[in-house]
Design a protein around this motif. Structure first.
Motif, PDB file in Angstrom:
ATOM      1  N   TYR A  73       0.826  -1.214   0.000  1.00 48.22           N
ATOM      2  CA  TYR A  73       0.000   0.000   0.000  1.00 48.22           C
ATOM      3  C   TYR A  73       0.857   1.261   0.000  1.00 48.22           C
ATOM      4  N   ARG A  74       2.195   1.127   0.191  1.00 44.93           N
ATOM      5  CA  ARG A  74       3.088   2.295   0.193  1.00 44.93           C
ATOM      6  C   ARG A  74       3.754   2.361  -1.183  1.00 44.93           C
ATOM      7  N   GLY A 154       7.392  -5.871   8.395  1.00 48.84           N
ATOM      8  CA  GLY A 154       6.254  -6.394   9.156  1.00 48.84           C
ATOM      9  C   GLY A 154       5.726  -7.684   8.544  1.00 48.84           C
TER      10      GLY A 154
HETATM   11  C1  LIG Z   1      -2.789  -9.097   7.264  1.00 51.76           C
HETATM   12  C2  LIG Z   1      -2.806  -7.681   7.792  1.00 51.76           C
HETATM   13  N1  LIG Z   1      -2.658  -7.468   9.114  1.00 51.76           N
HETATM   14  C3  LIG Z   1      -2.670  -6.217   9.607  1.00 51.76           C
HETATM   15  C4  LIG Z   1      -2.836  -5.151   8.766  1.00 51.76           C
HETATM   16  C5  LIG Z   1      -2.829  -3.736   9.335  1.00 51.76           C
HETATM   17  N2  LIG Z   1      -1.547  -3.082   8.972  1.00 51.76           N
HETATM   18  C6  LIG Z   1      -1.506  -2.204   7.959  1.00 51.76           C
HETATM   19  S1  LIG Z   1       0.035  -1.646   7.705  1.00 51.76           S
HETATM   20  C7  LIG Z   1       0.678  -2.570   8.946  1.00 51.76           C
HETATM   21  C8  LIG Z   1       2.151  -2.519   9.261  1.00 51.76           C
HETATM   22  C9  LIG Z   1       3.008  -3.171   8.231  1.00 51.76           C
HETATM   23  O1  LIG Z   1       4.354  -2.814   8.410  1.00 51.76           O
HETATM   24  P1  LIG Z   1       5.468  -3.175   7.367  1.00 51.76           P
HETATM   25  O2  LIG Z   1       5.142  -4.469   6.702  1.00 51.76           O
HETATM   26  O3  LIG Z   1       6.783  -3.097   8.058  1.00 51.76           O
HETATM   27  O4  LIG Z   1       5.363  -2.067   6.237  1.00 51.76           O
HETATM   28  P2  LIG Z   1       5.451  -0.481   6.350  1.00 51.76           P
HETATM   29  O5  LIG Z   1       4.071   0.021   6.652  1.00 51.76           O
HETATM   30  O6  LIG Z   1       6.433  -0.164   7.428  1.00 51.76           O
HETATM   31  O7  LIG Z   1       5.905  -0.035   5.012  1.00 51.76           O
HETATM   32  C10 LIG Z   1      -0.321  -3.313   9.561  1.00 51.76           C
HETATM   33  C11 LIG Z   1      -0.100  -4.217  10.698  1.00 51.76           C
HETATM   34  C12 LIG Z   1      -2.998  -5.400   7.395  1.00 51.76           C
HETATM   35  N3  LIG Z   1      -3.155  -4.423   6.504  1.00 51.76           N
HETATM   36  N4  LIG Z   1      -2.948  -6.659   6.918  1.00 51.76           N
END
Ligand SMILES: Cc1ncc(C[n+]2csc(CCOP(=O)(O)OP(=O)(O)O)c2C)c(N)n1
Length: 336
Positions: A73-74, A154
């Protein structure tokens, strides 16, 4: 550029300017997005990539037009670096029918099959199995293509991450996994969620070659991506890069950032990819301030044009609202 992890590169001036132009375009485009979000022109979620630009720009240099990209999404920066028209990306943010996903995806779902840009995925870790599927299709069809999958650190805590790495390795698939490790998954620091925060080591568990890269240095990122893509094209199976980076802005537009110190953010900003690369290019005499000024002018024009395109773009007509919506079969039809 002094990185502590030196790579000797011979950088042509034209290429250096191209890298700088792309990073500045992403930076200014997203600053404009933040402004338009406050003006309620862009609605829903908005996750900015500011600070991480060297990753999308550096990696994209190693990919050809037939290679596929899967992002999170980024992903506005990745879409711009891939060459999607800035106007179509902006129109998608506005939810307009001329957007890259016809206004139905918004910020988190930029998609363009013409550029083999397969999202824009809102589910953490959700892009990894898609990338493995795309690479499996290419392998079965005998295409010499690479699928490049970007994800945050994450995702490494998700089951899909492990399933995807396992199958990619088992089936020797041409996938380039790029973990953009910005240290935080929303408000959770990596050390608080991972038993082994050295993400590049996770690849070894699946016999995948990996490298940790300075993700704030576009030259290092490009060099590492080229090494990885060359190996994948030579049939050496998947490859994994952990790009250590940092996001300068909040996780999304709704985030009070209570989980990190302002001083930490300021420290990282000093080694930001744009400032560091431009200062280095100026110091070496490869470029001059006038080059940066002309990039800024050109980028400002591109963004003005993109916003004008989005403003003038039509909304989807109401009568089209149910198009592409599947109607479930009547109850009797599903009975055995
Ligand atoms: C399966 C799932 N769990 C939780 C979420 C909520 N969520 C959205 S962004 C995020 C953090 C993800 O962090 P990372 O993968 O490090 O990417 P960053 O946002 O730092 O680019 C979470 C937990 C989601 N979108 N999808």
């Amino acid at each position: 550029m002094a990185t502590g992890n030196e790579t000797k590169v011979h950088l042509a001036r034209e290429h250096a300017l191209e890298l700088l132009q792309q990073m500045i375009l992403i930076r200014r485009f997203e600053e404009k997005c933040a402004e338009l979000y406050s003006a309620e022109k862009i609605r829903g979620f908005l996750h900015l990539y500011i600070g991480e630009e060297a990753n999308a720009v550096g990696v994209m240099q190693a990919l050809g037009p037939d290679d596929a990209i899967v992002a999170t999404y980024r992903e506005h920066g990745h879409a711009l670096a891939r060459g999607l028209p800035a106007g179509e990306i902006m129109a998608e943010m506005f939810g307009k029918a001329s957007g890259s996903s016809r206004g139905r995806g918004g910020s988190m779902h930029i998609f363009d099959a013409r550029h083999r840009f397969y999202g824009g995925n809102a589910i953490v870790g959700g892009g990894l199995p898609l990338a493995v599927g795309l690479a499996l299709a290419d392998k079965m069809q005998g295409n010499n293509r690479v699928t490049c999958c970007f994800f945050g650190e994450g995702a490494a805590a998700e089951g899909e991450f492990h399933e995807a790495l396992n199958l990619a390795s088992l089936w020797d698939l041409p996938v380039l996994f790029i973990c953009e490790n910005n240290g935080y998954a929303m408000g959770t620091a990596l050390e608080r969620s991972e038993s082994n925060p050295d993400i590049s080591q996770h690849a070894a568990a699946y016999s995948i070659a990996s490298e940790a890269v300075d993700g704030m240095n576009v030259v290092e990122v490009e060099a590492a991506a080229r090494r990885a893509v060359d190996a994948i094209r030579a049939g050496k199976g998947p490859w994994f890069l952990e790009n250590k980076t940092y996001r300068f802005r909040a996780h999304s537009m709704f985030d009070a950032e209570l989980y990190r110190d302002k001083a930490e953010v300021e420290k990282w900003k000093k080694i930001g990819p744009v400032i560091r690369f431009s200062e280095w290019l100026l110091e070496t005499g490869m470029i001059h301030q006038t080059d940066i000024d002309s990039i800024e002018r050109e980028v400002a024009q591109t963004i003005d044009d993109a916003v004008a395109f989005a403003e003038q773009a039509p909304w989807e007509p109401v009568e089209d609202l149910t198009r592409d919506v599947m109607t479930p079969p009547a109850r009797e039809e599903v009975r055995p």
